[in-house]
Enzyme design. Structure first.
Site: not given
Ligand code: BDP
Length: 717
Positions: A182-183, A225, A306, A375, A380, A402, A408, A558
């Site tokens: 992912e990413r 995830n 999410e 983060k 994000d 983080e 990304e 979003w």
């Molecule tokens: C977002 C990403 C997503 C991640 C999420 C995360 O697009 O894919 O699952 O962060 O950090 O920036 O959980």
């Protein structure tokens, strides 16, 4: 005889040329190519043997790496000895090596991972000693010495000493069990779950070497995830096989835990953290993991974010959830890294505020072995964000930071964007949590509030690509993350220089322009994607390319239009008292610095303020003109870097030079695309002309809106 010699030399040159031109980047910054003759001779004189007196796997790794480095850099492999001989490097701990013990080195206060490197004389012979309290420190010391050698720095009177400022220095792999990352923009996951545990890959060792060389001591192997399958018996055996490879390089493995696993795997009806059966299930699971991986690091959890399950599903708090898991790993010395990245569509509050609103009241309610992972910024991983307001606001809770190493939101692997300045900018930010000087670095190294549990996580950019990271320059971001996790006050330009010297050449004619270009590269991305405090303007789902016009997604937060709020009158998100008042989540000195659009650092202007298009900037220009000029400046910077790189061709092998040149060409096109699309869109709202002399977008706005990229990489499936 003579012609034979000449032919030999010719063949050698040919081989050297071919191998140089066929460099794919697999060796990262551990290339160990020959030093210039005088430096090589000095290394040979000081590194004829590597002496160790103890059987510690980390010291064995240190020795193997030094042998490899010296052989590559100086042309002769040192011997491996247990007794002293002249011109040797001695590695060890005072506890187990009599030779080290007799030196009485100042190791107190260096912990298990710190080291001392000194030139000493043993039995009349000059010796370089790398000493530490534990094998881990010896390993890191060996790599520090190697770094020194790679720079061609003098070693006859060496005196280095260091210890990490942060305890958990971990990569977060967002890697799925089917190997999609992912990413991820660097191929598939390096973890070949299907073939594990029976087969491991030589890459795992090289991965561990690279991490050890920059002090990274942990890896979360699977995506936040998470699938519950990672916690099944077969997958625990697979993780154990990886742990066995990483352990001699000082690394622990961790797993992302799916909060609902007791339901999915345990057949329970609930995952309520206060239900005794749930707690029992997790304890049993932790016991099982520790039987297979005795030094298992612990769990990383993304909960109620999410769509992920979590304690809120049962009206419990994040602390309830984290503490229940923490109790399961505590008997084994494990930790829980609990993420604060939460926001909900059911919550009308400004997304930038939600994590603080939810976590701040929980300060002091987490178990001792929980660390909350925050983060760097409140939204994000955008090209630029102010620091997250939770830093400095939860003094009774260990917080780790983080960062996202994978790009990304900064042009995937193609764009040259050195993230050292981004990381360092956040770490240096002053939260004023306890008055002036309460930097994010001091929050996360534990010194501000006296925490012993400390950490820094980086979302990895690593994959099966030959060059690991998607491009050579993306390797620098992995490298910089490790170096800053070790020392959050390290300077990004010095780190870039170390990286570039080891990766390419220490020749100053190469280093100076390369480091300068790296240092400007992230700001260029900010300029051509999200200048002046804008954020989250990318296209939907895959996040590739511009999409500032997107307004039709299910969740309000979003949509890019939610973030920029541009209309005929102006642009920006009012986060002051007249708006969402996210500002109030910062300590008063910070809040007052951001509160006034006239005095705020302009790089955050539109993050905190909605201002008219004709708002006057500090230099008197209008916001509109400045915005357009920033987009332009970003593109120009990429063109400049492309030209610089073209001039550096004589210093770089053909393959790595060519691939980087190609990437820069693509970056320039994409930077232009971002600029043009953004200007076309914002001009449709502002209805103002471009500043004189600046070219209009190449296409009409509808053309940009019509672009589709169904197979862009990294998008969650
Ligand atoms: C977002 C990403 C997503 C991640 C999420 C995360 O697009 O894919 O699952 O962060 O950090 O920036 O959980």
């Amino acid at each position: 005889m003579r012609s034979g010699w000449i032919i030999g030399v010719l063949i050698a040159c040919l081989l050297a040329a071919t191998s140089a031109s066929a460099e794919g980047g697999y060796d990262l910054w551990l290339r160990y190519r020959p030093l210039p003759p005088t430096s090589a001779a000095t290394v040979r004189a000081h590194a004829g043997a590597i002496v160790t007196q103890e059987a510690d796997p980390r010291i064995a790794s240190a020795k193997a790496e030094l042998i490899r480095a010296v052989e590559g850099l100086a042309g002769t492999a040192p011997t491996s000895d247990a007794v002293m001989r002249p011109g040797a490097i001695l590695l060890g701990t005072p506890a187990r090596s009599p030779l080290v013990r007799q030196l009485g080195l100042p190791l107190a206060g260096l912990g298990n991972e710190g080291y001392v490197i000194r030139s000493v004389v043993i039995a009349g012979s000059p010796t370089i000693v790398v000493a530490a309290n534990d094998g881990a420190g010896v390993l890191y010391g060996a790599f520090a010495l190697i770094r020194h050698l790679q720079r061609g720095d003098p070693i006859d009177r060496i005196a280095l000493q260091s210890r990490p400022e942060v305890g958990l220095r971990v990569l977060n792999h967002w890697d799925n069990l089917d190997r999609q990352v992912e990413r991820g923009y660097a191929g598939q996951s390096i973890w070949d779950w299907w073939r594990l545990p029976g087969q491991t890959d030589a890459r795992y060792t090289d991965y561990a070497r690279a991490n050890a060389s920059i002090g990274i001591n942990g890896a979360v192997l699977n995506n936040v995830n998470a699938k519950a399958d990672s916690l099944t018996t077969p997958y625990i055996a697979k993780a154990a096989a990886v742990a066995d490879v990483l352990r001699p390089w000082g690394m622990k493995v961790y797993l992302s835990a799916r909060f609902s696993a007791p339901i999915e795997l345990g057949g329970l009806k609930t995952a309520d953290p206060l239900d005794p059966a749930v707690a029992r299930w997790w304890r049993g699971k932790a016991d099982e993991i520790y039987r297979a991986i005795p030094d298992f690091g612990g769990f990383l959890v993304k909960a109620n974010s999410e769509g992920q399950p979590g304690p809120r599903d049962y009206r419990r708090s994040h602390a309830d959830g984290a503490n229940m898991l923490a109790a399961a790993v505590a008997p084994h010395g494990g930790v829980v890294m609990w993420r604060a990245f939460v926001y909900a569509d059911t919550d009308p509050e400004d997304r930038a505020k939600q994590a603080y609103t939810e976590f701040k009241p929980l300060d002091g309610r987490f178990a001792d072995n929980v660390i909350v992972q925050v983060k760097n910024g409140p939204i994000d991983f955008q090209p630029r964000e102010p620091f997250h307001p939770l830093f400095g606001a939860m003094p009774k809770t260990p917080l780790m930071i983080e960062f996202q190493i994978t790009k990304e939101y900064l042009g995937f692997a193609t764009h040259l964007a050195y993230l050292g300045p981004l990381f360092a900018e956040t770490l240096a930010a002053d939260t004023y949590g306890k008055g002036r000087g309460s930097t994010v670095a001091r929050v996360i190294d534990g010194s501000l509030d006296g925490h012993r549990l400390t950490g820094m996580a980086g979302v990895a950019n690593i994959g099966t690509d030959r060059n690991w990271a998607g491009s050579i320059f993306d390797q620098a971001n992995w490298y910089a993350f490790g170096r800053l996790a070790w020392d959050p006050r390290a300077k990004p330009d010095a780190i870039a220089a170390d990286w570039a010297a080891a990766t390419f050449t220490p020749d100053p004619r190469f280093l100076a322009p390369t480091v300068a270009a790296m240092m400007r590269s992230r700001e260029a991305v900010v300029d051509y994607m999200t200048p002046l405090g804008l954020a989250h303007l990318m296209a939907t789902g895959h996040h590739y390319g511009p999409g500032p016009w997107v307004a039709d997604l299910a969740r309000p937060e979003w949509n890019p239009v939610y973030y920029h709020r541009a209309d005929a009158n102006g642009i920006g998100f009012d986060r002051t008292r007249t708006g969402s008042n996210a500002l109030a989540q910062y300590a008063p000195p910070v809040a007052s610095r951001f509160a006034d659009p006239k005095t705020i650092d302009e790089q955050y202007l539109l993050w905190f303020h909605h201002v008219p298009w004709d708002h006057r900037m500090a230099d008197g220009a209008t916001l509109w003109d400045t915005l357009v000029r920033r987009y332009d400046r970003g593109v120009a910077q990429v063109a400049d870097t492309r030209d610089t790189w073209a001039r550096l061709k004589p210093f770089v092998d053909a393959e790595r030079h060519g691939r980087t040149a190609d990437a820069l060409r693509v970056q320039l096109e994409e930077a232009q695309w971002w600029r043009d699309a953004s200007i076309a869109y914002f001009a449709s709202l502002s209805r103002r002309p471009l500043p004189a002399g600046l070219p209009p977008p190449a296409h009409p706005l509808d053309w940009y809106k019509a672009q589709r990229f169904p197979w862009a990489p990294g998008n969650p499936q």
